[in-house]
Scaffold this motif. Structure first.
Motif, PDB file in Angstrom:
ATOM      1  N   LYS A 168      70.919 -47.335  37.739  1.00 26.98           N
ATOM      2  CA  LYS A 168      70.871 -48.415  38.711  1.00 26.98           C
ATOM      3  C   LYS A 168      72.258 -48.823  39.203  1.00 26.98           C
ATOM      4  N   ARG A 169      73.304 -48.295  38.571  1.00 30.03           N
ATOM      5  CA  ARG A 169      74.650 -48.615  39.026  1.00 30.03           C
ATOM      6  C   ARG A 169      75.604 -47.469  38.696  1.00 30.03           C
ATOM      7  N   PHE A 170      76.742 -47.472  39.395  1.00 28.79           N
ATOM      8  CA  PHE A 170      77.748 -46.434  39.207  1.00 28.79           C
ATOM      9  C   PHE A 170      78.683 -46.809  38.059  1.00 28.79           C
ATOM     10  N   HIS A 171      79.196 -45.774  37.394  1.00 27.10           N
ATOM     11  CA  HIS A 171      80.158 -45.954  36.305  1.00 27.10           C
ATOM     12  C   HIS A 171      81.414 -45.154  36.664  1.00 27.10           C
ATOM     13  N   VAL A 172      82.342 -45.794  37.332  1.00 28.31           N
ATOM     14  CA  VAL A 172      83.511 -45.073  37.837  1.00 28.31           C
ATOM     15  C   VAL A 172      84.724 -45.175  36.920  1.00 28.31           C
ATOM     16  N   PHE A 173      84.678 -46.072  35.943  1.00 23.71           N
ATOM     17  CA  PHE A 173      85.790 -46.212  35.002  1.00 23.71           C
ATOM     18  C   PHE A 173      85.282 -45.978  33.572  1.00 23.71           C
ATOM     19  N   PRO A 174      86.014 -45.214  32.768  1.00 25.85           N
ATOM     20  CA  PRO A 174      87.189 -44.431  33.157  1.00 25.85           C
ATOM     21  C   PRO A 174      86.790 -43.295  34.097  1.00 25.85           C
ATOM     22  N   ARG A 175      87.759 -42.760  34.818  1.00 29.84           N
ATOM     23  CA  ARG A 175      87.496 -41.750  35.834  1.00 29.84           C
ATOM     24  C   ARG A 175      86.886 -40.488  35.211  1.00 29.84           C
ATOM     25  N   LYS A 176      85.824 -39.984  35.831  1.00 31.41           N
ATOM     26  CA  LYS A 176      85.159 -38.767  35.361  1.00 31.41           C
ATOM     27  C   LYS A 176      85.496 -37.593  36.285  1.00 31.41           C
ATOM     28  N   GLN A 177      85.108 -36.412  35.835  1.00 32.43           N
ATOM     29  CA  GLN A 177      85.296 -35.217  36.652  1.00 32.43           C
ATOM     30  C   GLN A 177      83.971 -34.489  36.829  1.00 32.43           C
ATOM     31  N   SER A 178      83.717 -34.082  38.053  1.00 34.30           N
ATOM     32  CA  SER A 178      82.538 -33.277  38.362  1.00 34.30           C
ATOM     33  C   SER A 178      82.984 -31.825  38.511  1.00 34.30           C
ATOM     34  N   ARG A 179      82.308 -30.945  37.799  1.00 32.05           N
ATOM     35  CA  ARG A 179      82.641 -29.519  37.858  1.00 32.05           C
ATOM     36  C   ARG A 179      81.468 -28.758  38.448  1.00 32.05           C
ATOM     37  N   VAL A 180      81.738 -27.931  39.435  1.00 33.18           N
ATOM     38  CA  VAL A 180      80.710 -27.122  40.091  1.00 33.18           C
ATOM     39  C   VAL A 180      81.095 -25.651  39.960  1.00 33.18           C
ATOM     40  N   VAL A 181      80.146 -24.839  39.511  1.00 36.71           N
ATOM     41  CA  VAL A 181      80.389 -23.408  39.356  1.00 36.71           C
ATOM     42  C   VAL A 181      79.347 -22.632  40.165  1.00 36.71           C
ATOM     43  N   VAL A 182      79.826 -21.729  41.013  1.00 40.57           N
ATOM     44  CA  VAL A 182      78.963 -20.863  41.813  1.00 40.57           C
ATOM     45  C   VAL A 182      78.879 -19.508  41.132  1.00 40.57           C
ATOM     46  N   GLY A 183      77.664 -19.009  40.955  1.00 37.22           N
ATOM     47  CA  GLY A 183      77.485 -17.720  40.294  1.00 37.22           C
ATOM     48  C   GLY A 183      77.230 -16.592  41.272  1.00 37.22           C
ATOM     49  N   ASP A 184      77.181 -15.382  40.762  1.00 31.91           N
ATOM     50  CA  ASP A 184      76.818 -14.225  41.581  1.00 31.91           C
ATOM     51  C   ASP A 184      75.363 -14.346  42.016  1.00 31.91           C
ATOM     52  N   PRO A 185      75.027 -13.845  43.202  1.00 29.37           N
ATOM     53  CA  PRO A 185      73.616 -13.856  43.609  1.00 29.37           C
ATOM     54  C   PRO A 185      72.721 -13.256  42.532  1.00 29.37           C
ATOM     55  N   VAL A 186      71.568 -13.869  42.340  1.00 32.59           N
ATOM     56  CA  VAL A 186      70.637 -13.409  41.303  1.00 32.59           C
ATOM     57  C   VAL A 186      70.069 -12.043  41.685  1.00 32.59           C
ATOM     58  N   ASP A 187      70.063 -11.130  40.745  1.00 33.49           N
ATOM     59  CA  ASP A 187      69.521  -9.793  40.986  1.00 33.49           C
ATOM     60  C   ASP A 187      67.994  -9.853  40.899  1.00 33.49           C
ATOM     61  N   LEU A 188      67.355  -9.793  42.066  1.00 35.51           N
ATOM     62  CA  LEU A 188      65.894  -9.835  42.135  1.00 35.51           C
ATOM     63  C   LEU A 188      65.329  -8.477  42.541  1.00 35.51           C
ATOM     64  N   SER A 189      66.133  -7.425  42.418  1.00 37.60           N
ATOM     65  CA  SER A 189      65.703  -6.099  42.862  1.00 37.60           C
ATOM     66  C   SER A 189      64.479  -5.597  42.090  1.00 37.60           C
ATOM     67  N   ALA A 190      64.317  -6.036  40.860  1.00 33.96           N
ATOM     68  CA  ALA A 190      63.168  -5.589  40.055  1.00 33.96           C
ATOM     69  C   ALA A 190      61.844  -6.048  40.650  1.00 33.96           C
ATOM     70  N   PHE A 191      61.886  -7.060  41.512  1.00 35.87           N
ATOM     71  CA  PHE A 191      60.648  -7.608  42.087  1.00 35.87           C
ATOM     72  C   PHE A 191      60.393  -7.104  43.499  1.00 35.87           C
ATOM     73  N   SER A 192      61.303  -6.298  44.027  1.00 39.69           N
ATOM     74  CA  SER A 192      61.161  -5.772  45.381  1.00 39.69           C
ATOM     75  C   SER A 192      59.945  -4.860  45.475  1.00 39.69           C
TER      76      SER A 192
END
Length: 259
Positions: A168-192
């Motif tokens: 219901k409210r933001f918690h900005v102190f102490p300062r936090k860090q947001s980490r975002v990681v992008v991965g390789d495209p998922v291999d869906l070739s087995a379902f083709s």
């Protein structure tokens, strides 16, 4: 995707407001952004706080990829917010089968034009008590297999400390860090070439969720649960703010207690 002048202007306005606020609220660390395809793709992130669309959208927008989300149809009826969603070509999702099919058709058009469509496979905020990705829905897998569209798994962690799930409210102190990681495209070739039946779509969805969970495990430095959380098995609704519902049941004088 070729954005209209109205869409571009609206994105610029939103970015001018949101990006400084996000930078003020939390630090950011983005990894793997070079893995984003040059053409259209589906971005599949985990979902653990109401503000993570802003976090994921911020990352994509900074890579010059306008983010287009599948969003609950009800949000388009909210004054002000609905106008912004329509102006930036977000995609309304209805719970009916026909509505869902229309939504996926629009999403496919966005991707075909080189755009980025963000689909949360979980469909709603995770119910997992420790915020691990839960069982996914098959929409992202279906869209990917029908159109031969790459699915890029994305994991993020840290924004939930600024605004906790169902908070219901933001918690900005102490300062936090947001980490975002992008991965390789998922291999869906087995379902083709396989029929898009329940078994195929479920297996492809599991592959997508495994990729997201693996990225998140790397960020957290922890082992995920051996079995993914399934709301149905836990007798939880698939949609809605289930925490509040459980709390309401426990309040004295609640109608359920009086019966």
């Amino acid at each position: 995707m070729k954005e209209s002048a109205k869409s571009r202007a609206t994105f610029v306005f939103i970015a001018g407001v949101v990006r400084p606020l996000l930078t003020l609220m939390m630090g950011k660390k983005w990894e793997g952004i070079e893995k984003l395809p040059a053409g259209g793709f589906i971005a599949a992130p985990n979902h653990c706080t109401e503000i993570d669309p802003l976090v994921v959208g911020h990352m994509l927008y900074n890579q010059k990829r306008a983010p287009h989300f599948l969003a609950k149809a009800a949000l388009f009826n909210v004054p002000g917010l609905g106008w912004l969603l329509r102006a930036t070509k977000q995609v309304p999702v209805e719970r009916s089968t026909a509505g869902a099919n229309r939504s996926l058709q629009v999403a496919q058009e966005i991707v075909a034009e080189g755009g980025a469509i963000i689909i949360y496979p979980e469909g709603t905020l995770t119910r997992d008590p420790d915020l691990w990705p839960m069982k996914g829905h098959t929409g992202a897998a279906r869209l990917a297999l029908e159109g031969g569209i790459p699915v890029v798994p994305i994991a993020h962690w840290g924004a939930h400390e600024v605004f906790p799930r169902y908070g219901k409210r933001f918690h900005v102190f102490p300062r936090k860090q947001s980490r975002v990681v992008v991965g390789d495209p998922v291999d869906l070739s087995a379902f083709s070439g396989r029929p898009l039946d329940k078994a195929t779509l479920s297996a492809a969805t599991d592959a997508i969720m495994d990729a997201i969970t693996g990225l998140l495990a790397g960020i957290r430095g922890e082992e995920p649960p051996a079995e993914r959380w399934d709301p149905t098995r836990q007798q939880q609704a698939k949609h809605g703010r289930f925490v509040e519902r459980e709390q309401q049941k426990q309040q004295p004088g609640n109608g359920a207690d009086a019966q």
